[in-house]
Enzyme design. Sequence first.
Site, PDB file in Angstrom:
ATOM      1  N   SER A 168       0.873  -1.175   0.000  1.00 54.74           N
ATOM      2  CA  SER A 168       0.000   0.000   0.000  1.00 54.74           C
ATOM      3  C   SER A 168       0.912   1.228   0.000  1.00 54.74           C
ATOM      4  O   SER A 168       2.083   1.130   0.390  1.00 54.74           O
ATOM      5  CB  SER A 168      -0.853  -0.042   1.274  1.00 54.74           C
ATOM      6  OG  SER A 168      -1.327   1.237   1.585  1.00 54.74           O
ATOM      7  N   TYR A 181      -1.335  -1.422  10.056  1.00 55.27           N
ATOM      8  CA  TYR A 181      -1.514  -1.659   8.618  1.00 55.27           C
ATOM      9  C   TYR A 181      -0.275  -1.175   7.853  1.00 55.27           C
ATOM     10  O   TYR A 181       0.303  -1.927   7.052  1.00 55.27           O
ATOM     11  CB  TYR A 181      -2.779  -0.952   8.123  1.00 55.27           C
ATOM     12  CG  TYR A 181      -3.068  -1.146   6.659  1.00 55.27           C
ATOM     13  CD1 TYR A 181      -3.659  -2.314   6.193  1.00 55.27           C
ATOM     14  CD2 TYR A 181      -2.753  -0.157   5.729  1.00 55.27           C
ATOM     15  CE1 TYR A 181      -3.926  -2.494   4.839  1.00 55.27           C
ATOM     16  CE2 TYR A 181      -3.015  -0.320   4.379  1.00 55.27           C
ATOM     17  CZ  TYR A 181      -3.609  -1.492   3.940  1.00 55.27           C
ATOM     18  OH  TYR A 181      -3.864  -1.671   2.598  1.00 55.27           O
TER      19      TYR A 181
HETATM   20  P1  NAP Z   1     -11.255  -6.276   0.982  1.00 53.93           P
HETATM   21  O1  NAP Z   1     -12.345  -5.978   0.021  1.00 53.93           O
HETATM   22  O2  NAP Z   1     -11.450  -6.001   2.425  1.00 53.93           O
HETATM   23  O3  NAP Z   1     -10.805  -7.789   0.758  1.00 53.93           O
HETATM   24  C1  NAP Z   1      -9.867  -8.401   1.626  1.00 53.93           C
HETATM   25  C2  NAP Z   1      -9.883  -9.881   1.420  1.00 53.93           C
HETATM   26  O4  NAP Z   1      -8.997 -10.475   2.370  1.00 53.93           O
HETATM   27  C3  NAP Z   1     -11.271 -10.493   1.647  1.00 53.93           C
HETATM   28  O5  NAP Z   1     -11.501 -11.507   0.700  1.00 53.93           O
HETATM   29  C4  NAP Z   1     -11.140 -11.082   3.042  1.00 53.93           C
HETATM   30  O6  NAP Z   1     -11.974 -12.185   3.284  1.00 53.93           O
HETATM   31  C5  NAP Z   1      -9.677 -11.521   3.025  1.00 53.93           C
HETATM   32  N1  NAP Z   1      -9.204 -11.735   4.382  1.00 53.93           N
HETATM   33  C6  NAP Z   1      -9.166 -10.865   5.404  1.00 53.93           C
HETATM   34  N2  NAP Z   1      -8.731 -11.464   6.524  1.00 53.93           N
HETATM   35  C7  NAP Z   1      -8.487 -12.755   6.197  1.00 53.93           C
HETATM   36  C8  NAP Z   1      -8.055 -13.884   6.930  1.00 53.93           C
HETATM   37  N3  NAP Z   1      -7.804 -13.839   8.252  1.00 53.93           N
HETATM   38  N4  NAP Z   1      -7.912 -15.070   6.291  1.00 53.93           N
HETATM   39  C9  NAP Z   1      -8.198 -15.164   4.966  1.00 53.93           C
HETATM   40  N5  NAP Z   1      -8.624 -14.123   4.226  1.00 53.93           N
HETATM   41  C10 NAP Z   1      -8.781 -12.942   4.838  1.00 53.93           C
HETATM   42  O7  NAP Z   1      -9.944  -5.449   0.597  1.00 53.93           O
HETATM   43  P2  NAP Z   1      -9.297  -5.038  -0.811  1.00 53.93           P
HETATM   44  O8  NAP Z   1      -9.385  -3.577  -0.926  1.00 53.93           O
HETATM   45  O9  NAP Z   1      -9.774  -5.912  -1.899  1.00 53.93           O
HETATM   46  O10 NAP Z   1      -7.768  -5.367  -0.470  1.00 53.93           O
HETATM   47  C11 NAP Z   1      -7.005  -6.375  -1.089  1.00 53.93           C
HETATM   48  C12 NAP Z   1      -5.545  -6.084  -0.808  1.00 53.93           C
HETATM   49  O11 NAP Z   1      -5.174  -4.839  -1.413  1.00 53.93           O
HETATM   50  C13 NAP Z   1      -5.223  -5.955   0.674  1.00 53.93           C
HETATM   51  O12 NAP Z   1      -3.971  -6.557   0.933  1.00 53.93           O
HETATM   52  C14 NAP Z   1      -5.126  -4.455   0.886  1.00 53.93           C
HETATM   53  O13 NAP Z   1      -4.300  -4.126   1.963  1.00 53.93           O
HETATM   54  C15 NAP Z   1      -4.554  -4.011  -0.458  1.00 53.93           C
HETATM   55  N6  NAP Z   1      -4.807  -2.612  -0.807  1.00 53.93           N
HETATM   56  C16 NAP Z   1      -6.061  -2.182  -1.119  1.00 53.93           C
HETATM   57  C17 NAP Z   1      -6.256  -0.862  -1.479  1.00 53.93           C
HETATM   58  C18 NAP Z   1      -7.634  -0.329  -1.849  1.00 53.93           C
HETATM   59  O14 NAP Z   1      -7.779   0.883  -2.068  1.00 53.93           O
HETATM   60  N7  NAP Z   1      -8.647  -1.160  -1.971  1.00 53.93           N
HETATM   61  C19 NAP Z   1      -5.182   0.030  -1.519  1.00 53.93           C
HETATM   62  C20 NAP Z   1      -3.907  -0.440  -1.188  1.00 53.93           C
HETATM   63  C21 NAP Z   1      -3.719  -1.772  -0.850  1.00 53.93           C
HETATM   64  P3  NAP Z   1     -13.504 -12.007   3.741  1.00 53.93           P
HETATM   65  O15 NAP Z   1     -14.228 -11.576   2.500  1.00 53.93           O
HETATM   66  O16 NAP Z   1     -13.876 -13.339   4.199  1.00 53.93           O
HETATM   67  O17 NAP Z   1     -13.515 -10.952   4.798  1.00 53.93           O
END
Ligand code: NAP
Length: 264
Positions: A168, A181
Site C-alpha cells: 500500500s 496496517y
Molecule cells: P477487501 O475488500 O477487504 O478484501 C480483503 C480480502 O482479504 C477479503 O476476501 C477477506 O476475506 C480476506 N481476508 C481478510 N482477513 C483474512 C483472513 N484472516 N484469512 C483469509 N482471508 C482474509 O480489501 P481489498 O481492498 O480488496 O484489499 C485487497 C488487498 O489490497 C489488501 O492486501 C489491501 O491491503 C490491499 N490494498 C487495497 C487498497 C484499496 O484501495 N482497496 C489500496 C492499497 C492496498 P472475507 O471476504 O472473508 O472478509
Amino acid sequence: MNNSNPSNQALTHEAIRNFVPAEQCLDGKTILVTGAGDGIGRVAALTYARYGATVLLLGRTVSKLEAVYDEIESMGGKQPAVLPMDLEKASYAEMQQLEGLIVKEVGQLDGILHNAGLLGALTPLEMYDVDIFAKVMHVNTTATFMLTQALLPLLKDAAHGSIVFTTSTVGTHPRAFWGAYALSKQAVEGMSDIFTQETRNTTNLRFNCINPGGTRSNMRAHAFPGEDPMTLKTPEEIMAGYVCLMTDASIDVRGQVVALQPKH
Ligand code: NAP
C-alpha cells in the site's frame, strides 16, 4: 503496450501497468490467490481464470469462495479449487498440508498472489489496541511469510514461479494514524526484497509487490468513509499489472514495488 517480452528486458513499471494480455496467456499455470472471495482478490481470481489459469481460491468465508468458483465455472474457465483457510488462525502445519493437496489435485504451483489483508484501526500508535496490532501484523505479514515458506518447494519446481505480495502507499511511505496496517505492509515490502536477494542467484523465482492504489472495495470504504466510491478505479480497471506479474513476460522483473496508480 506489451503482450510479450521477446527482448527479455525487465519491463518498466509503466509497461506493467499498461500490459495488454494475450488470450490464454496464463494457460498451463496454476495460481493461488489469498482473499479470493471479495474485493481485489475476487477480481484477480476471475481475471486469472479468464486468461487460462487454474486458480486456487484461498480465503476464510467459504460461501464467497464458492460464489467465485461458480462464476469461473459459468464462464468456462478451468476448474478452480476452494481452499478454506483463515490466515489469522491457520497453523504452519496446515499450510504445509496445502502443498500435498495442491500436488494431488493440480500437480503444480506457478504463482501466489498474496492479497488477503486486514485494515485494523486507524488511530495513533500511542492508543493502538495491542490485540488488533498483533492480528493485523499476523494476517498481513506473518501468515504471508508462513504460506510463502510452506509453498516454496512447489514454487521452485515451477519453470518461473512468481510470488506477488500486496502493499500500500502507506507501506512504502508510513503515515500517521495508519498504525499496524502501514507497518505490516512495510514489512511485506522488506520481505519481498529479502526473498529476492536470497533466491536471485539460485532459482528462477521472482518476488514482487503490487500497490493497487485507491481502489473501490470494502476495505477502502472503511478507510475513507466520506469518499465517493465512484471516484475510484474498480478492481477490474487495475488488472493489467496483476496479470502481467503472473505471465512469462515478467520473468525478469524481480524485487520491484509496482504502484498501479502512481501519483504524478
Ligand atoms: P477487501 O475488500 O477487504 O478484501 C480483503 C480480502 O482479504 C477479503 O476476501 C477477506 O476475506 C480476506 N481476508 C481478510 N482477513 C483474512 C483472513 N484472516 N484469512 C483469509 N482471508 C482474509 O480489501 P481489498 O481492498 O480488496 O484489499 C485487497 C488487498 O489490497 C489488501 O492486501 C489491501 O491491503 C490491499 N490494498 C487495497 C487498497 C484499496 O484501495 N482497496 C489500496 C492499497 C492496498 P472475507 O471476504 O472473508 O472478509
